[in-house]
Motif scaffolding. Structure first.
Motif, PDB file in Angstrom:
ATOM      1  N   MET A   1     -77.513 -55.887  16.697  1.00 14.32           N
ATOM      2  CA  MET A   1     -77.532 -56.744  17.877  1.00 14.32           C
ATOM      3  C   MET A   1     -78.452 -56.136  18.929  1.00 14.32           C
ATOM      4  SD  MET A   1     -74.549 -58.050  20.508  1.00 14.32           S
ATOM      5  CE  MET A   1     -73.318 -58.084  19.276  1.00 14.32           C
ATOM      6  N   LYS A   2     -79.137 -56.974  19.610  1.00 13.41           N
ATOM      7  CA  LYS A   2     -80.075 -56.512  20.637  1.00 13.41           C
ATOM      8  C   LYS A   2     -79.324 -56.346  21.955  1.00 13.41           C
ATOM      9  CE  LYS A   2     -83.414 -59.205  18.210  1.00 13.41           C
ATOM     10  NZ  LYS A   2     -83.937 -60.505  18.079  1.00 13.41           N
ATOM     11  N   SER A   3     -79.715 -55.372  22.732  1.00 14.06           N
ATOM     12  CA  SER A   3     -79.009 -55.115  23.981  1.00 14.06           C
ATOM     13  C   SER A   3     -79.725 -55.758  25.158  1.00 14.06           C
ATOM     14  CB  SER A   3     -78.881 -53.608  24.217  1.00 14.06           C
ATOM     15  OG  SER A   3     -80.159 -53.062  24.366  1.00 14.06           O
ATOM     16  N   CYS A   4     -78.950 -56.085  26.162  1.00 14.57           N
ATOM     17  CA  CYS A   4     -79.490 -56.671  27.390  1.00 14.57           C
ATOM     18  C   CYS A   4     -79.719 -55.564  28.408  1.00 14.57           C
ATOM     19  CB  CYS A   4     -78.516 -57.686  27.975  1.00 14.57           C
ATOM     20  SG  CYS A   4     -78.284 -59.112  26.921  1.00 14.57           S
ATOM     21  N   SER A   5     -80.664 -55.801  29.296  1.00 11.53           N
ATOM     22  CA  SER A   5     -80.906 -54.830  30.349  1.00 11.53           C
ATOM     23  C   SER A   5     -79.732 -54.836  31.311  1.00 11.53           C
ATOM     24  CB  SER A   5     -82.189 -55.173  31.095  1.00 11.53           C
ATOM     25  OG  SER A   5     -82.040 -56.414  31.750  1.00 11.53           O
ATOM     26  N   THR A   6     -79.482 -53.724  31.920  1.00 12.31           N
ATOM     27  CA  THR A   6     -78.431 -53.673  32.928  1.00 12.31           C
ATOM     28  C   THR A   6     -78.987 -54.220  34.227  1.00 12.31           C
ATOM     29  OG1 THR A   6     -79.047 -51.430  33.485  1.00 12.31           O
ATOM     30  CG2 THR A   6     -77.257 -51.696  31.903  1.00 12.31           C
ATOM     31  N   GLY A   7     -78.163 -54.923  34.947  1.00 17.18           N
ATOM     32  CA  GLY A   7     -78.632 -55.526  36.188  1.00 17.18           C
ATOM     33  C   GLY A   7     -77.750 -56.708  36.536  1.00 17.18           C
ATOM     34  N   ASN A   8     -78.312 -57.646  37.241  1.00 15.73           N
ATOM     35  CA  ASN A   8     -77.576 -58.815  37.679  1.00 15.73           C
ATOM     36  C   ASN A   8     -77.306 -59.722  36.490  1.00 15.73           C
ATOM     37  OD1 ASN A   8     -76.501 -60.997  38.965  1.00 15.73           O
ATOM     38  ND2 ASN A   8     -78.155 -61.238  40.437  1.00 15.73           N
ATOM     39  N   THR A   9     -76.030 -59.875  36.098  1.00 15.57           N
ATOM     40  CA  THR A   9     -75.707 -60.691  34.929  1.00 15.57           C
ATOM     41  C   THR A   9     -75.938 -62.167  35.187  1.00 15.57           C
ATOM     42  OG1 THR A   9     -73.383 -60.774  35.602  1.00 15.57           O
ATOM     43  CG2 THR A   9     -74.011 -59.080  33.998  1.00 15.57           C
ATOM     44  N   GLU A  10     -76.079 -62.573  36.451  1.00 15.88           N
ATOM     45  CA  GLU A  10     -76.372 -63.964  36.740  1.00 15.88           C
ATOM     46  C   GLU A  10     -77.807 -64.319  36.355  1.00 15.88           C
ATOM     47  OE1 GLU A  10     -75.384 -65.114  40.675  1.00 15.88           O
ATOM     48  OE2 GLU A  10     -73.319 -64.490  40.495  1.00 15.88           O
ATOM     49  N   GLU A  11     -78.638 -63.318  36.129  1.00 19.26           N
ATOM     50  CA  GLU A  11     -80.016 -63.568  35.732  1.00 19.26           C
ATOM     51  C   GLU A  11     -80.194 -63.426  34.222  1.00 19.26           C
ATOM     52  OE1 GLU A  11     -82.616 -61.242  38.120  1.00 19.26           O
ATOM     53  OE2 GLU A  11     -82.043 -62.277  39.954  1.00 19.26           O
ATOM     54  N   ILE A  12     -79.082 -63.367  33.505  1.00 18.86           N
ATOM     55  CA  ILE A  12     -79.089 -63.363  32.043  1.00 18.86           C
ATOM     56  C   ILE A  12     -78.343 -64.608  31.607  1.00 18.86           C
ATOM     57  CG2 ILE A  12     -78.312 -62.164  29.972  1.00 18.86           C
ATOM     58  CD1 ILE A  12     -78.529 -59.559  31.570  1.00 18.86           C
ATOM     59  N   CYS A  13     -78.957 -65.405  30.738  1.00 18.72           N
ATOM     60  CA  CYS A  13     -78.339 -66.680  30.361  1.00 18.72           C
ATOM     61  C   CYS A  13     -77.032 -66.465  29.602  1.00 18.72           C
ATOM     62  CB  CYS A  13     -79.323 -67.536  29.566  1.00 18.72           C
ATOM     63  SG  CYS A  13     -79.526 -67.079  27.838  1.00 18.72           S
ATOM     64  N   TRP A  14     -76.246 -67.531  29.547  1.00 14.61           N
ATOM     65  CA  TRP A  14     -74.929 -67.499  28.917  1.00 14.61           C
ATOM     66  C   TRP A  14     -75.030 -67.070  27.465  1.00 14.61           C
ATOM     67  CZ3 TRP A  14     -72.557 -69.967  24.841  1.00 14.61           C
ATOM     68  CH2 TRP A  14     -71.177 -69.894  24.795  1.00 14.61           C
ATOM     69  N   PHE A  15     -76.035 -67.553  26.747  1.00 13.90           N
ATOM     70  CA  PHE A  15     -76.163 -67.234  25.328  1.00 13.90           C
ATOM     71  C   PHE A  15     -76.438 -65.753  25.112  1.00 13.90           C
ATOM     72  CE2 PHE A  15     -77.262 -71.770  25.507  1.00 13.90           C
ATOM     73  CZ  PHE A  15     -76.343 -72.276  24.601  1.00 13.90           C
ATOM     74  N   CYS A  16     -77.334 -65.171  25.914  1.00 13.98           N
ATOM     75  CA  CYS A  16     -77.635 -63.744  25.769  1.00 13.98           C
ATOM     76  C   CYS A  16     -76.432 -62.887  26.133  1.00 13.98           C
ATOM     77  CB  CYS A  16     -78.851 -63.369  26.613  1.00 13.98           C
ATOM     78  SG  CYS A  16     -80.396 -64.013  25.949  1.00 13.98           S
ATOM     79  N   ARG A  17     -75.663 -63.307  27.136  1.00 16.73           N
ATOM     80  CA  ARG A  17     -74.457 -62.547  27.495  1.00 16.73           C
ATOM     81  C   ARG A  17     -73.449 -62.553  26.357  1.00 16.73           C
ATOM     82  NH1 ARG A  17     -72.528 -64.858  33.003  1.00 16.73           N
ATOM     83  NH2 ARG A  17     -74.229 -66.322  32.819  1.00 16.73           N
ATOM     84  N   LYS A  18     -73.470 -63.614  25.528  1.00 15.05           N
ATOM     85  CA  LYS A  18     -72.565 -63.706  24.381  1.00 15.05           C
ATOM     86  C   LYS A  18     -73.170 -63.088  23.124  1.00 15.05           C
ATOM     87  CE  LYS A  18     -69.400 -66.081  26.512  1.00 15.05           C
ATOM     88  NZ  LYS A  18     -68.122 -65.490  26.834  1.00 15.05           N
ATOM     89  N   GLY A  19     -74.402 -62.539  23.235  1.00 19.75           N
ATOM     90  CA  GLY A  19     -75.056 -61.913  22.102  1.00 19.75           C
ATOM     91  C   GLY A  19     -75.818 -62.888  21.216  1.00 19.75           C
ATOM     92  N   ARG A  20     -75.998 -64.117  21.666  1.00 15.74           N
ATOM     93  CA  ARG A  20     -76.699 -65.138  20.879  1.00 15.74           C
ATOM     94  C   ARG A  20     -78.145 -65.253  21.359  1.00 15.74           C
ATOM     95  NH1 ARG A  20     -72.982 -70.349  21.123  1.00 15.74           N
ATOM     96  NH2 ARG A  20     -74.864 -71.175  20.166  1.00 15.74           N
ATOM     97  N   HIS A  21     -78.922 -64.196  21.142  1.00 23.88           N
ATOM     98  CA  HIS A  21     -80.278 -64.121  21.670  1.00 23.88           C
ATOM     99  C   HIS A  21     -81.220 -65.164  21.053  1.00 23.88           C
ATOM    100  CE1 HIS A  21     -79.182 -60.569  23.902  1.00 23.88           C
ATOM    101  NE2 HIS A  21     -78.646 -60.083  22.815  1.00 23.88           N
TER     102      HIS A  21
END
Length: 53
Positions: free
Chosen positions: A1-21
């Motif tokens: 699974m690919k990791s997301c950058s740390t930061g404001n989670t509101e600037e990461i879409c719902w799918f990426c937050r759920k790991g569905r890149h």
């Protein structure tokens, strides 16, 4: 699974937050509130998804 950058989670879409890149929205609608009785969101701002995938 690919990791997301740390930061404001509101600037990461719902799918990426759920790991569905693969389903990434690429752009996230922000400030899409309407003051009227109808859902008129013409002033919606789109920001790029900040997930590093």
């Amino acid at each position: 699974m690919k990791s997301c950058s740390t930061g404001n989670t509101e600037e990461i879409c719902w799918f990426c937050r759920k790991g569905r890149h693969d389903d990434c929205m690429k752009e996230i609608p922000m400030d899409n509130r309407s003051d009227g009785p109808h859902d008129c969101t013409f002033d919606t701002k789109l920001v790029p998804c900040k997930c590093q995938h």
